[in-house]
Scaffold this active site. Structure first.
Site, PDB file in Angstrom:
ATOM      1  N   ASP A  64       0.856  -1.192   0.000  1.00  0.00           N
ATOM      2  CA  ASP A  64       0.000   0.000   0.000  1.00  0.00           C
ATOM      3  C   ASP A  64       0.889   1.238   0.000  1.00  0.00           C
ATOM      4  O   ASP A  64       1.730   1.401   0.894  1.00  0.00           O
ATOM      5  CB  ASP A  64      -0.899  -0.039   1.246  1.00  0.00           C
ATOM      6  CG  ASP A  64      -2.010   0.988   1.197  1.00  0.00           C
ATOM      7  OD1 ASP A  64      -1.786   2.109   0.692  1.00  0.00           O
ATOM      8  OD2 ASP A  64      -3.116   0.667   1.662  1.00  0.00           O
ATOM      9  N   VAL A  65       0.712   2.115  -0.985  1.00  0.00           N
ATOM     10  CA  VAL A  65       1.578   3.302  -1.072  1.00  0.00           C
ATOM     11  C   VAL A  65       1.402   4.244   0.124  1.00  0.00           C
ATOM     12  O   VAL A  65       2.238   5.107   0.364  1.00  0.00           O
ATOM     13  CB  VAL A  65       1.374   4.120  -2.376  1.00  0.00           C
ATOM     14  CG1 VAL A  65       1.813   3.333  -3.592  1.00  0.00           C
ATOM     15  CG2 VAL A  65      -0.056   4.609  -2.517  1.00  0.00           C
ATOM     16  N   ASN A  91       2.601   5.587  -9.632  1.00  0.00           N
ATOM     17  CA  ASN A  91       1.370   5.683 -10.432  1.00  0.00           C
ATOM     18  C   ASN A  91       0.097   5.505  -9.614  1.00  0.00           C
ATOM     19  O   ASN A  91      -0.927   6.104  -9.938  1.00  0.00           O
ATOM     20  CB  ASN A  91       1.455   4.603 -11.538  1.00  0.00           C
ATOM     21  CG  ASN A  91       0.099   4.245 -12.107  1.00  0.00           C
ATOM     22  OD1 ASN A  91      -0.470   4.986 -12.899  1.00  0.00           O
ATOM     23  ND2 ASN A  91      -0.449   3.115 -11.677  1.00  0.00           N
ATOM     24  N   TYR A 155      -9.206  15.800  -5.409  1.00  0.00           N
ATOM     25  CA  TYR A 155      -8.354  15.266  -6.490  1.00  0.00           C
ATOM     26  C   TYR A 155      -7.433  16.362  -7.023  1.00  0.00           C
ATOM     27  O   TYR A 155      -6.237  16.145  -7.215  1.00  0.00           O
ATOM     28  CB  TYR A 155      -9.249  14.708  -7.602  1.00  0.00           C
ATOM     29  CG  TYR A 155      -8.495  13.871  -8.613  1.00  0.00           C
ATOM     30  CD1 TYR A 155      -7.898  12.668  -8.248  1.00  0.00           C
ATOM     31  CD2 TYR A 155      -8.400  14.270  -9.948  1.00  0.00           C
ATOM     32  CE1 TYR A 155      -7.208  11.898  -9.180  1.00  0.00           C
ATOM     33  CE2 TYR A 155      -7.718  13.504 -10.884  1.00  0.00           C
ATOM     34  CZ  TYR A 155      -7.134  12.314 -10.492  1.00  0.00           C
ATOM     35  OH  TYR A 155      -6.444  11.551 -11.414  1.00  0.00           O
ATOM     36  N   LYS A 159      -3.365  16.322  -7.019  1.00  0.00           N
ATOM     37  CA  LYS A 159      -2.593  16.322  -8.272  1.00  0.00           C
ATOM     38  C   LYS A 159      -1.808  17.625  -8.468  1.00  0.00           C
ATOM     39  O   LYS A 159      -0.696  17.593  -9.009  1.00  0.00           O
ATOM     40  CB  LYS A 159      -3.521  16.038  -9.459  1.00  0.00           C
ATOM     41  CG  LYS A 159      -4.104  14.626  -9.452  1.00  0.00           C
ATOM     42  CD  LYS A 159      -3.007  13.549  -9.521  1.00  0.00           C
ATOM     43  CE  LYS A 159      -3.554  12.150  -9.642  1.00  0.00           C
ATOM     44  NZ  LYS A 159      -2.509  11.109  -9.707  1.00  0.00           N
ATOM     45  N   VAL A 188      -7.916   8.719 -19.699  1.00  0.00           N
ATOM     46  CA  VAL A 188      -7.337   7.434 -20.097  1.00  0.00           C
ATOM     47  C   VAL A 188      -8.392   6.357 -19.811  1.00  0.00           C
ATOM     48  O   VAL A 188      -9.057   6.402 -18.765  1.00  0.00           O
ATOM     49  CB  VAL A 188      -6.052   7.116 -19.292  1.00  0.00           C
ATOM     50  CG1 VAL A 188      -5.361   5.877 -19.862  1.00  0.00           C
ATOM     51  CG2 VAL A 188      -5.086   8.305 -19.277  1.00  0.00           C
ATOM     52  N   THR A 190      -9.429   3.445 -18.262  1.00  0.00           N
ATOM     53  CA  THR A 190      -8.963   2.545 -17.191  1.00  0.00           C
ATOM     54  C   THR A 190     -10.131   2.221 -16.262  1.00  0.00           C
ATOM     55  O   THR A 190     -11.266   2.601 -16.521  1.00  0.00           O
ATOM     56  CB  THR A 190      -7.861   3.220 -16.340  1.00  0.00           C
ATOM     57  OG1 THR A 190      -8.467   4.278 -15.581  1.00  0.00           O
ATOM     58  CG2 THR A 190      -6.730   3.774 -17.182  1.00  0.00           C
TER      59      THR A 190
HETATM   60  N1  NAP Z   1      -7.762   7.269 -15.885  1.00  0.00           N
HETATM   61  C1  NAP Z   1      -7.559   8.552 -16.142  1.00  0.00           C
HETATM   62  O1  NAP Z   1      -8.275   9.191 -16.931  1.00  0.00           O
HETATM   63  C2  NAP Z   1      -6.403   9.265 -15.473  1.00  0.00           C
HETATM   64  C3  NAP Z   1      -6.056  10.532 -15.955  1.00  0.00           C
HETATM   65  C4  NAP Z   1      -4.989  11.213 -15.362  1.00  0.00           C
HETATM   66  C5  NAP Z   1      -4.295  10.627 -14.333  1.00  0.00           C
HETATM   67  N2  NAP Z   1      -4.651   9.392 -13.869  1.00  0.00           N
HETATM   68  C6  NAP Z   1      -3.873   8.831 -12.770  1.00  0.00           C
HETATM   69  O2  NAP Z   1      -3.303   7.614 -13.172  1.00  0.00           O
HETATM   70  C7  NAP Z   1      -3.004   6.820 -12.028  1.00  0.00           C
HETATM   71  C8  NAP Z   1      -3.500   5.399 -12.268  1.00  0.00           C
HETATM   72  O3  NAP Z   1      -4.914   5.430 -12.380  1.00  0.00           O
HETATM   73  P1  NAP Z   1      -5.730   4.511 -13.393  1.00  0.00           P
HETATM   74  O4  NAP Z   1      -6.558   5.410 -14.221  1.00  0.00           O
HETATM   75  O5  NAP Z   1      -4.848   3.521 -14.035  1.00  0.00           O
HETATM   76  O6  NAP Z   1      -6.724   3.810 -12.345  1.00  0.00           O
HETATM   77  P2  NAP Z   1      -7.098   2.269 -12.054  1.00  0.00           P
HETATM   78  O7  NAP Z   1      -7.389   1.559 -13.337  1.00  0.00           O
HETATM   79  O8  NAP Z   1      -8.177   2.333 -11.022  1.00  0.00           O
HETATM   80  O9  NAP Z   1      -5.764   1.659 -11.414  1.00  0.00           O
HETATM   81  C9  NAP Z   1      -5.297   2.112 -10.176  1.00  0.00           C
HETATM   82  C10 NAP Z   1      -4.201   1.196  -9.661  1.00  0.00           C
HETATM   83  O10 NAP Z   1      -3.711   1.721  -8.408  1.00  0.00           O
HETATM   84  C11 NAP Z   1      -3.792   0.709  -7.400  1.00  0.00           C
HETATM   85  N3  NAP Z   1      -3.944   1.341  -6.091  1.00  0.00           N
HETATM   86  C12 NAP Z   1      -4.925   2.159  -5.645  1.00  0.00           C
HETATM   87  N4  NAP Z   1      -4.684   2.548  -4.378  1.00  0.00           N
HETATM   88  C13 NAP Z   1      -3.515   1.975  -4.012  1.00  0.00           C
HETATM   89  C14 NAP Z   1      -2.719   2.012  -2.845  1.00  0.00           C
HETATM   90  N5  NAP Z   1      -3.096   2.699  -1.758  1.00  0.00           N
HETATM   91  N6  NAP Z   1      -1.550   1.320  -2.820  1.00  0.00           N
HETATM   92  C15 NAP Z   1      -1.154   0.601  -3.918  1.00  0.00           C
HETATM   93  N7  NAP Z   1      -1.858   0.533  -5.047  1.00  0.00           N
HETATM   94  C16 NAP Z   1      -3.032   1.209  -5.095  1.00  0.00           C
HETATM   95  C17 NAP Z   1      -4.970  -0.171  -7.852  1.00  0.00           C
HETATM   96  O11 NAP Z   1      -4.911  -1.479  -7.308  1.00  0.00           O
HETATM   97  P3  NAP Z   1      -5.770  -1.901  -5.989  1.00  0.00           P
HETATM   98  O12 NAP Z   1      -7.110  -1.240  -6.109  1.00  0.00           O
HETATM   99  O13 NAP Z   1      -5.810  -3.399  -6.043  1.00  0.00           O
HETATM  100  O14 NAP Z   1      -4.969  -1.409  -4.828  1.00  0.00           O
HETATM  101  C18 NAP Z   1      -4.692  -0.215  -9.365  1.00  0.00           C
HETATM  102  O15 NAP Z   1      -3.669  -1.134  -9.654  1.00  0.00           O
HETATM  103  C19 NAP Z   1      -3.658   7.530 -10.851  1.00  0.00           C
HETATM  104  O16 NAP Z   1      -2.685   8.250 -10.129  1.00  0.00           O
HETATM  105  C20 NAP Z   1      -4.648   8.475 -11.515  1.00  0.00           C
HETATM  106  O17 NAP Z   1      -4.916   9.609 -10.708  1.00  0.00           O
HETATM  107  C21 NAP Z   1      -5.699   8.703 -14.423  1.00  0.00           C
END
Ligand code: NAP
Length: 239
Positions: A64-65, A91, A155, A159, A188, A190
């Site tokens: 956990d980060v 990330n 958020y 950020k 993105v 996701t």
């Molecule tokens: N999707 C977008 O449009 C977008 C745009 C800009 C920036 N971002 C950023 O990109 C990053 C990744 O997001 P994503 O879109 O890929 O979301 P995602 O598909 O929900 O993936 C998030 C990942 O982070 C892990 N995670 C969450 N809390 C955690 C914790 N406390 N410790 C360790 N791992 C943790 C999750 O695994 P578990 O739940 O199993 O822990 C999962 O592997 C984030 O920082 C997000 O703010 C996303």
């Protein structure tokens, strides 16, 4: 890093989404990768999948980060296994959206602890190893780290914080030949915020696009450092 083969990377939150895409792109270049998630089974399942389709071995770890010791333990596991650490991708992130009137203190705390303090912990725990390897750090901020919007208070705060933190860390660490880049994506496709990506997300950036970006940046000449990169969908739907 002209040749990425056998380098070692640590990607937080690699069980799905952007972290998965980055880990897959690195593995396809022969990089050995440790990915984390709060759930061991999901991290291990993703690691197996990426290893099967990639080149460099990937291992999944529960870490956990929000916990500094758990970041140190995950990095120690990589050093014990592979003896080096070259790339860190901070990330992992979560999103809670809603007016400040509705946002709970718990949601505020989880957002800041994960998206901001978590990035500090992952970097802090990895710096001793990156000084040895003259490595590369990426943080995943967001366009929400420069554009604020209604319902985004927690958020946006996390950020904007990551963007500022990463730029300052870049100035601290470049003296050791450690490169630091913050990537600021727009939408993105996701699982972010409990979304299930589908056909309607085809216009968005895909996770492999961020993976490709990370690989390209790693290969850039050591003397050049893109410190902050905005990346957005080319053609978002008209509002
Ligand atoms: N999707 C977008 O449009 C977008 C745009 C800009 C920036 N971002 C950023 O990109 C990053 C990744 O997001 P994503 O879109 O890929 O979301 P995602 O598909 O929900 O993936 C998030 C990942 O982070 C892990 N995670 C969450 N809390 C955690 C914790 N406390 N410790 C360790 N791992 C943790 C999750 O695994 P578990 O739940 O199993 O822990 C999962 O592997 C984030 O920082 C997000 O703010 C996303």
């Amino acid at each position: 890093m002209k040749n990425l083969e056998n380098k070692v990377a640590f990607v937080t939150g690699g069980s799905k989404g952007i972290g998965y895409g980055v880990a897959a792109a690195l593995s396809s270049m022969g990089v050995r990768v440790g990915i984390t998630s709060r759930h061991r089974e999901e991290a291990e399942k993703a690691a197996k999948e990426i290893t099967k389709n990639g080149k460099g071995e990937v291992i999944g770890m529960e870490a956990d980060v929000r916990n500094f010791e758990s970041q140190q333990a995950a990095i120690k596991q990589l050093i014990d296994k592979w003896g080096q650490l070259d790339v860190v991708v901070a990330n992992a992130g979560v999103g809670h959206f809603g007016s400040i009137e509705d946002l709970t203190p718990e949601q505020w705390q989880q957002t800041i602890d994960t998206n901001l303090t978590g990035v500090f912990y992952s970097l802090k725990a990895s710096i001793p190893q990156l000084k040895k390897s003259k490595g590369y750090i990426f943080t995943i901020s967001s366009l929400a780290g420069t554009n604020f919007f209604a319902g985004g208070s927690a958020y946006n705060a996390s950020k904007f914080g990551v963007t500022g933190f990463t730029q300052a860390a870049m100035l601290d660490l470049r003296n050791y030949d450690i490169k630091v880049t913050t990537i600021m994506p727009g939408s993105v496709a996701t699982h972010f915020n409990d979304h299930s990506p589908g056909d309607e997300d085809a216009w968005k950036i895909q996770k492999e696009d961020i993976g490709e970006l990370v690989v390209d940046l790693l290969k850039m000449n050591q003397r050049a450092l893109p410190s902050k990169i905005e990346i957005r969908p080319t053609k978002p739907p008209k509002k």
